[in-house]
Design a protein around this motif. Sequence first.
Motif, PDB file in Angstrom:
ATOM      1  N   MET A   1       0.693  -1.344   0.109  1.00  0.00           N
ATOM      2  CA  MET A   1       0.141  -0.421   0.295  1.00  0.00           C
ATOM      3  C   MET A   1       0.758   0.998  -0.247  1.00  0.00           C
ATOM      4  SD  MET A   1      -3.086  -0.959   2.592  1.00  0.00           S
ATOM      5  CE  MET A   1      -3.988  -2.396   2.701  1.00  0.00           C
ATOM      6  N   GLN A   2       0.490   2.290  -0.987  1.00  0.00           N
ATOM      7  CA  GLN A   2       1.641   3.136  -1.099  1.00  0.00           C
ATOM      8  C   GLN A   2       0.521   4.816  -0.865  1.00  0.00           C
ATOM      9  OE1 GLN A   2       3.756   2.575  -5.377  1.00  0.00           O
ATOM     10  NE2 GLN A   2       5.437   2.501  -3.110  1.00  0.00           N
ATOM     11  N   ASN A   3       1.066   6.048  -0.150  1.00  0.00           N
ATOM     12  CA  ASN A   3       0.662   6.907   0.029  1.00  0.00           C
ATOM     13  C   ASN A   3      -0.711   7.532   0.370  1.00  0.00           C
ATOM     14  OD1 ASN A   3       0.315   9.554  -0.199  1.00  0.00           O
ATOM     15  ND2 ASN A   3      -0.477   9.324  -3.047  1.00  0.00           N
ATOM     16  N   TYR A   4      -1.480   7.045   1.544  1.00  0.00           N
ATOM     17  CA  TYR A   4      -2.677   6.767   2.182  1.00  0.00           C
ATOM     18  C   TYR A   4      -2.081   7.143   3.915  1.00  0.00           C
ATOM     19  CZ  TYR A   4       0.708   3.255   4.685  1.00  0.00           C
ATOM     20  OH  TYR A   4       0.631   2.456   5.427  1.00  0.00           O
ATOM     21  N   ASN A   5      -3.447   7.995   4.059  1.00  0.00           N
ATOM     22  CA  ASN A   5      -3.799   8.162   5.478  1.00  0.00           C
ATOM     23  C   ASN A   5      -4.024   7.240   6.715  1.00  0.00           C
ATOM     24  OD1 ASN A   5      -3.105  10.844   5.250  1.00  0.00           O
ATOM     25  ND2 ASN A   5      -4.747  11.729   4.544  1.00  0.00           N
ATOM     26  N   THR A   6      -5.035   5.917   6.036  1.00  0.00           N
ATOM     27  CA  THR A   6      -5.382   5.094   7.193  1.00  0.00           C
ATOM     28  C   THR A   6      -4.954   4.193   6.093  1.00  0.00           C
ATOM     29  OG1 THR A   6      -6.533   6.379   8.694  1.00  0.00           O
ATOM     30  CG2 THR A   6      -6.687   3.551   7.981  1.00  0.00           C
ATOM     31  N   GLY A   7      -4.492   3.042   5.766  1.00  0.00           N
ATOM     32  CA  GLY A   7      -4.137   1.806   5.532  1.00  0.00           C
ATOM     33  C   GLY A   7      -5.910   0.688   5.502  1.00  0.00           C
ATOM     34  N   ILE A   8      -6.012   0.311   6.433  1.00  0.00           N
ATOM     35  CA  ILE A   8      -7.034  -0.594   6.988  1.00  0.00           C
ATOM     36  C   ILE A   8      -8.004  -0.203   7.901  1.00  0.00           C
ATOM     37  CG2 ILE A   8      -7.709  -3.224   7.517  1.00  0.00           C
ATOM     38  CD1 ILE A   8      -4.436  -3.770   6.056  1.00  0.00           C
ATOM     39  N   TYR A   9      -9.096  -0.025   7.719  1.00  0.00           N
ATOM     40  CA  TYR A   9      -9.988   0.458   9.160  1.00  0.00           C
ATOM     41  C   TYR A   9     -10.985  -0.483   9.156  1.00  0.00           C
ATOM     42  CZ  TYR A   9     -12.875   3.232  11.209  1.00  0.00           C
ATOM     43  OH  TYR A   9     -13.844   3.455  12.895  1.00  0.00           O
ATOM     44  N   LEU A  10     -10.580  -1.011  10.189  1.00  0.00           N
ATOM     45  CA  LEU A  10     -11.662  -2.600  10.104  1.00  0.00           C
ATOM     46  C   LEU A  10     -12.915  -1.822  11.298  1.00  0.00           C
ATOM     47  CD1 LEU A  10     -12.062  -5.344  10.274  1.00  0.00           C
ATOM     48  CD2 LEU A  10     -10.128  -5.686  12.571  1.00  0.00           C
ATOM     49  N   VAL A  11     -13.976  -2.140  10.677  1.00  0.00           N
ATOM     50  CA  VAL A  11     -15.411  -1.601  11.107  1.00  0.00           C
ATOM     51  C   VAL A  11     -15.357  -2.087  12.380  1.00  0.00           C
ATOM     52  CG1 VAL A  11     -17.599  -0.636  11.456  1.00  0.00           C
ATOM     53  CG2 VAL A  11     -15.813   0.328   9.667  1.00  0.00           C
ATOM     54  N   ALA A  12     -15.581  -3.700  12.150  1.00  0.00           N
ATOM     55  CA  ALA A  12     -15.921  -4.262  12.748  1.00  0.00           C
ATOM     56  C   ALA A  12     -15.662  -5.821  12.147  1.00  0.00           C
ATOM     57  CB  ALA A  12     -17.674  -4.614  13.118  1.00  0.00           C
ATOM     58  N   GLY A  13     -15.704  -7.329  13.063  1.00  0.00           N
ATOM     59  CA  GLY A  13     -14.782  -8.051  12.243  1.00  0.00           C
ATOM     60  C   GLY A  13     -13.960  -8.689  12.851  1.00  0.00           C
ATOM     61  N   SER A  14     -12.962  -9.865  11.892  1.00  0.00           N
ATOM     62  CA  SER A  14     -11.460  -9.926  12.111  1.00  0.00           C
ATOM     63  C   SER A  14     -11.041  -9.460  10.842  1.00  0.00           C
ATOM     64  CB  SER A  14     -10.992 -11.306  12.179  1.00  0.00           C
ATOM     65  OG  SER A  14     -11.892 -12.066  11.997  1.00  0.00           O
ATOM     66  N   VAL A  15      -9.857 -10.157  11.602  1.00  0.00           N
ATOM     67  CA  VAL A  15      -8.602  -9.191   9.628  1.00  0.00           C
ATOM     68  C   VAL A  15      -7.445 -10.029  10.322  1.00  0.00           C
ATOM     69  CG1 VAL A  15      -7.997  -7.177  10.495  1.00  0.00           C
ATOM     70  CG2 VAL A  15      -8.053  -7.648   7.749  1.00  0.00           C
ATOM     71  N   GLN A  16      -6.803 -10.457   9.066  1.00  0.00           N
ATOM     72  CA  GLN A  16      -5.607 -11.264   8.610  1.00  0.00           C
ATOM     73  C   GLN A  16      -4.910 -10.206   7.693  1.00  0.00           C
ATOM     74  OE1 GLN A  16      -5.574 -15.235   8.087  1.00  0.00           O
ATOM     75  NE2 GLN A  16      -7.014 -15.743   9.543  1.00  0.00           N
ATOM     76  N   VAL A  17      -3.762  -9.572   7.852  1.00  0.00           N
ATOM     77  CA  VAL A  17      -3.219  -8.933   7.186  1.00  0.00           C
ATOM     78  C   VAL A  17      -1.531  -9.855   7.130  1.00  0.00           C
ATOM     79  CG1 VAL A  17      -2.225  -6.213   6.784  1.00  0.00           C
ATOM     80  CG2 VAL A  17      -3.936  -7.048   7.842  1.00  0.00           C
ATOM     81  N   ILE A  18      -1.197 -10.279   5.898  1.00  0.00           N
ATOM     82  CA  ILE A  18      -0.469 -11.107   5.536  1.00  0.00           C
ATOM     83  C   ILE A  18       0.594 -10.554   4.808  1.00  0.00           C
ATOM     84  CG2 ILE A  18       0.761 -13.533   4.900  1.00  0.00           C
ATOM     85  CD1 ILE A  18      -1.220 -13.565   7.851  1.00  0.00           C
ATOM     86  N   ALA A  19       1.891 -10.543   4.842  1.00  0.00           N
ATOM     87  CA  ALA A  19       3.079 -10.086   3.873  1.00  0.00           C
ATOM     88  C   ALA A  19       2.826  -8.169   3.467  1.00  0.00           C
ATOM     89  CB  ALA A  19       3.211 -10.420   2.832  1.00  0.00           C
ATOM     90  N   THR A  20       2.506  -7.592   4.230  1.00  0.00           N
ATOM     91  CA  THR A  20       1.600  -6.386   3.383  1.00  0.00           C
ATOM     92  C   THR A  20       3.180  -5.582   3.436  1.00  0.00           C
ATOM     93  OG1 THR A  20      -0.313  -7.320   3.187  1.00  0.00           O
ATOM     94  CG2 THR A  20       0.094  -4.370   3.283  1.00  0.00           C
ATOM     95  N   SER A  21       2.848  -4.445   2.591  1.00  0.00           N
ATOM     96  CA  SER A  21       4.308  -3.309   2.544  1.00  0.00           C
ATOM     97  C   SER A  21       3.306  -2.286   2.928  1.00  0.00           C
ATOM     98  CB  SER A  21       4.667  -3.728   1.391  1.00  0.00           C
ATOM     99  OG  SER A  21       5.907  -1.884   1.501  1.00  0.00           O
ATOM    100  N   PHE A  22       3.664  -1.259   3.756  1.00  0.00           N
ATOM    101  CA  PHE A  22       2.794  -0.016   4.344  1.00  0.00           C
ATOM    102  C   PHE A  22       3.779   1.027   4.002  1.00  0.00           C
ATOM    103  CE2 PHE A  22       0.510  -3.045   6.314  1.00  0.00           C
ATOM    104  CZ  PHE A  22      -0.890  -2.738   6.674  1.00  0.00           C
ATOM    105  N   GLU A  23       3.285   2.558   3.288  1.00  0.00           N
ATOM    106  CA  GLU A  23       4.248   3.172   2.582  1.00  0.00           C
ATOM    107  C   GLU A  23       3.232   4.061   2.913  1.00  0.00           C
ATOM    108  OE1 GLU A  23       7.149   2.757  -0.949  1.00  0.00           O
ATOM    109  OE2 GLU A  23       6.736   0.115   0.175  1.00  0.00           O
ATOM    110  N   SER A  24       2.846   4.648   3.953  1.00  0.00           N
ATOM    111  CA  SER A  24       1.699   6.704   4.100  1.00  0.00           C
ATOM    112  C   SER A  24       2.848   7.435   2.634  1.00  0.00           C
ATOM    113  CB  SER A  24       2.052   6.015   5.058  1.00  0.00           C
ATOM    114  OG  SER A  24       3.185   7.163   5.951  1.00  0.00           O
TER     115      SER A  24
END
Length: 71
Positions: A1-24
């Motif tokens: 993920m590139q050029n963002y303010n919030t990459g993942i916003y979880l409202v409800a539920g579960s999430v698995q984030v695997i092998a992700t590169s965050f570059e805000s």
Amino acid sequence: MQNYNTGIYLVAGSVQVIATSFESTRGYGQIAAGGFDIHVGEAGVGEKIIVSGCRTESLQFFKGSSTQPEY
């Protein structure tokens, strides 16, 4: 993920984030906008969040609820 303010916003539920590169956003844009790589809202309290093999170049990686359990 590139050029963002919030990459993942979880409202409800579960999430698995695997092998992700965050570059805000460049500079301190993410902080100025109040963004995070992963932000869990109040409705997601108690849900599992699995983060594995991720890389971040941002300044604010995770924001969870004050009652979010740690796993």
